[in-house]
Design an enzyme around this catalytic site. Structure first.
Site, PDB file in Angstrom:
ATOM      1  CB  SER A   1      -0.896   0.139   1.190  1.00 39.52           C
ATOM      2  OG  SER A   1      -0.134  -0.150   2.411  1.00 39.52           O
TER       3      SER A   1
ATOM      4  CG  ASN B   1      -4.205  -4.917  12.821  1.00 36.18           C
ATOM      5  OD1 ASN B   1      -3.649  -4.845  11.917  1.00 36.18           O
ATOM      6  ND2 ASN B   1      -4.717  -6.116  13.691  1.00 36.18           N
TER       7      ASN B   1
ATOM      8  CB  THR C   1     -41.939  23.358  -9.516  1.00 35.87           C
ATOM      9  OG1 THR C   1     -43.086  23.730 -10.372  1.00 35.87           O
ATOM     10  CG2 THR C   1     -41.843  24.526  -8.457  1.00 35.87           C
ATOM     11  CG  HIS C   2     -42.665  20.224 -12.602  1.00 35.97           C
ATOM     12  ND1 HIS C   2     -42.629  18.550 -12.211  1.00 35.97           N
ATOM     13  CD2 HIS C   2     -43.257  20.447 -11.408  1.00 35.97           C
ATOM     14  CE1 HIS C   2     -43.644  18.367 -11.306  1.00 35.97           C
ATOM     15  NE2 HIS C   2     -44.090  19.764 -10.766  1.00 35.97           N
TER      16      HIS C   2
ATOM     17  CB  SER D   1     -15.566  25.486 -29.425  1.00 30.23           C
ATOM     18  OG  SER D   1     -15.500  24.704 -30.477  1.00 30.23           O
TER      19      SER D   1
ATOM     20  CG  ASN E   1     -17.888  25.026 -24.649  1.00 27.81           C
ATOM     21  OD1 ASN E   1     -19.058  25.389 -25.048  1.00 27.81           O
ATOM     22  ND2 ASN E   1     -17.005  24.451 -25.512  1.00 27.81           N
TER      23      ASN E   1
ATOM     24  CE1 TYR F   1      -6.520  -3.585   8.754  1.00 29.46           C
ATOM     25  CE2 TYR F   1      -5.402  -5.527   8.373  1.00 29.46           C
ATOM     26  CZ  TYR F   1      -5.565  -4.442   8.129  1.00 29.46           C
ATOM     27  OH  TYR F   1      -4.887  -4.217   6.977  1.00 29.46           O
TER      28      TYR F   1
ATOM     29  CD  GLN G   1      -2.973  -2.532   2.163  1.00 27.54           C
ATOM     30  OE1 GLN G   1      -2.087  -2.815   3.259  1.00 27.54           O
ATOM     31  NE2 GLN G   1      -2.433  -3.071   0.970  1.00 27.54           N
TER      32      GLN G   1
ATOM     33  CE  LYS H   1      -4.458   3.048   5.070  1.00 22.61           C
ATOM     34  NZ  LYS H   1      -5.171   1.648   4.957  1.00 22.61           N
TER      35      LYS H   1
HETATM   36  N1  ARG Z   1      -1.321  -1.369   5.193  1.00 27.54           N
HETATM   37  C1  ARG Z   1      -2.140  -1.906   6.307  1.00 27.54           C
HETATM   38  C2  ARG Z   1      -3.595  -1.242   5.964  1.00 27.54           C
HETATM   39  O1  ARG Z   1      -3.499  -0.167   5.376  1.00 27.54           O
HETATM   40  C3  ARG Z   1      -1.831  -1.421   7.562  1.00 27.54           C
HETATM   41  C4  ARG Z   1      -2.403  -2.616   8.792  1.00 27.54           C
HETATM   42  C5  ARG Z   1      -1.861  -4.152   8.371  1.00 27.54           C
HETATM   43  N2  ARG Z   1      -2.346  -4.899   9.571  1.00 27.54           N
HETATM   44  C6  ARG Z   1      -2.167  -6.342   9.220  1.00 27.54           C
HETATM   45  N3  ARG Z   1      -2.592  -6.890  10.268  1.00 27.54           N
HETATM   46  N4  ARG Z   1      -1.683  -6.707   8.086  1.00 27.54           N
HETATM   47  O2  ARG Z   1      -4.552  -1.666   6.486  1.00 27.54           O
END
Ligand code: ARG
Length: 474
Positions: A30, A117, A162-163, A284, A292, A324, A329, A332
């Site tokens: 990640s 975690n 309206t509409h 354009s 535009n 977890y 992951q 993000k």
């Molecule tokens: N990169 C992981 C995430 O974003 C971090 C946590 C990893 N924990 C694990 N038990 N592998 O979730």
């Protein structure tokens, strides 16, 4: 990492130049996106290390080394000198590995009474909290831009729809203030979300807490959280704060998108209500007459991305058993992209509202079309001639039909024609048939009369000030 044998596996190796190790690394890592959390990760580690020393779990000497090493890493990252490695999976392991290079064995003590975690939960909450506060400020700026324009156009008459059919005349200021209400609600949702996420996950460890005598209240305080979370299993399982961020963002984006759609409509040559500044439109390449509203169109379109991220993360979370799972992951990129997108949308819209040129004459002309004062005629019959509203509605319908037949506005009908429809009608009727008088008469609380719009503007100016002082306290 190359593994020639496995790379040649014909069943599944074809797409990848190297073996299963590389594929695992690619799906598992990640660091490509969670490096964005570096500052929060280091802050969390500094707070954790300080607490470990304070409670006697590690020595002050080790803590000093750890803190020094972490601060060095922070400057390395900020100077662009840090080498992120996919092999080290994520931001947490990248930072810890570098810490070991810098300070040796003491680095190994940092992860005492902690797990990735709770670490990732801390980092991410800190990041989302900061982003929510940025959005709060951006919304304040957008509302301010609206208030300037609404005050300026408190008495500018336009058709209300309206509409998307002309309904009754309203003031442009009133229409703009409708958006102030929406973005004002968005701001309260942002603040509510901050309130709810303001608990520190640090110390929940892997899922069960820890046997070390840690002080979770101390780390919560150091990190600026109101208090520690109460249940360690929930703490490492919970991504409500991310979902809530996305849902708040999706609602706000939806408001921006409706506004964007109106801007697109208003700036057509058919409507001609506004002209966007050159800064927020494009020409354009083939049709020289065109201007535009690209920025508005993109605000409208980008809403789809944010809504998609919300559905995406809800779908990731819906089947996960406690606690977890690595699935989480995936939270993000959704949040990062939604945040970046919303920031841009808010900035673009604030610019467009501030810069747009308003064509009050075109608005007024359109406001008078489509028998927009028909309700005023009916209301007059109720008020001045004592008709029940249903009957007044019927009489007005006949007047509209006549005007339609004559291809003129209601105000252009002769008094004798109107009296033929209902004898109680007098010359005085014409005082309510103009769009200006129509809006002026709608003085009910929250109504479209210029005086009422100005009152709304005053209310929001005060409220912005009050909300700004809350900001400082928080
Ligand atoms: N990169 C992981 C995430 O974003 C971090 C946590 C990893 N924990 C694990 N038990 N592998 O979730």
């Amino acid at each position: 990492m190359m593994n020639e044998n496995k790379a040649s596996n014909r069943m599944w190796g074809g797409r990848f130049a190297s073996g299963p190790d590389a594929i695992m690394e690619a799906i598992n890592a990640s660091i490509g996106f969670d490096r964005k959390l570096y500052a929060q990760d280091i802050r969390g580690s500094l707070a954790h290390a300080a607490m470990l020393a304070e409670t006697g779990i590690i020595s002050t000497e080790d803590e000093k080394k750890i803190a020094h090493g972490l601060n060095t890493i922070l400057s390395e990252i900020e100077a662009g000198k840090f080498e992120f490695s996919t092999r080290l999976e994520d931001i947490h392991m990248n930072v810890e590995a570098r810490l070991a290079e810098l300070i040796g064995p003491a680095a190994g003590r940092l992860h005492t009474a902690r797990s990735r975690n709770d670490q990732v939960a801390v980092d991410f909450r800190l990041w989302v909290k900061e982003e929510l506060l940025r959005i709060d400020v951006a919304l304040g700026g957008l509302i301010e831009a609206f208030l300037v324009r609404a005050e300026e156009h408190a008495a500018t008459v336009m058709p209300g729809f309206t509409h998307l059919q002309t309904a009754q005349p309203v003031t442009f200021g009133h229409h703009l203030m409708a958006y102030v209400e929406m973005f004002g609600r968005d701001r309260t949702r942002v603040r509510d979300a901050v309130e709810r996420l303001d608990e520190s996950p640090l110390g929940a460890a892997a899922l069960a807490g820890t046997s070390f005598p840690i002080d979770r209240h101390m780390t919560a305080k150091t990190l600026g959280f109101r208090e520690p979370t109460r249940n360690s299993i929930d703490t490492v399982s919970d991504r409500d704060f991310a979902l809530e961020f996305l849902s708040v963002s999706a609602i706000c984006a939806t408001h921006l998108s409706r506004l964007a759609e109106e801007i697109v409509i208003w700036s057509t040559s058919q409507f001609g209500f506004i002209r966007l500044s050159d800064a927020f439109s494009t020409g354009s390449s083939i049709m020289p007459q065109k201007k535009n509203p690209d920025a508005a169109e993109l605000v409208r379109a980008k809403t789809g991305r944010i809504n998609g991220h919300l559905i995406g993360l809800l779908t990731v979370m819906k089947g996960l058993p406690l606690a977890y799972s690595k699935d989480m992951q995936e939270d993000k990129e959704a949040v990062f992209d939604a945040a970046e997108t919303l920031d841009l949308m808010l900035a673009a819209m604030t610019g467009m509202i501030g810069d747009m040129e308003v064509n009050a004459a075109a608005m007024k002309k359109a406001a008078g079309s489509g028998f927009s004062t028909a309700t005023d005629l009916a209301d007059w019959l109720v008020r001045e001639a004592g008709l029940p509203f249903r009957e007044a509605h019927h009489v007005t319908g006949r007047a509209v039909a006549l005007a339609e037949e004559r291809k003129c506005g209601l105000e252009k009908l002769a008094l004798s024609d109107l009296q033929a429809i209902h004898p109680a009608i007098t010359e005085n009727i014409f005082s309510v048939l103009s769009v200006g008088n129509s809006v002026k008469s709608r003085t009910s609380f929250g109504g479209t009369a210029p005086a009422e719009v100005r009152r709304q503007v005053r209310y929001w100016k005060k409220r912005l000030k009050r909300d700004a002082s809350l900001e400082k306290k928080g």
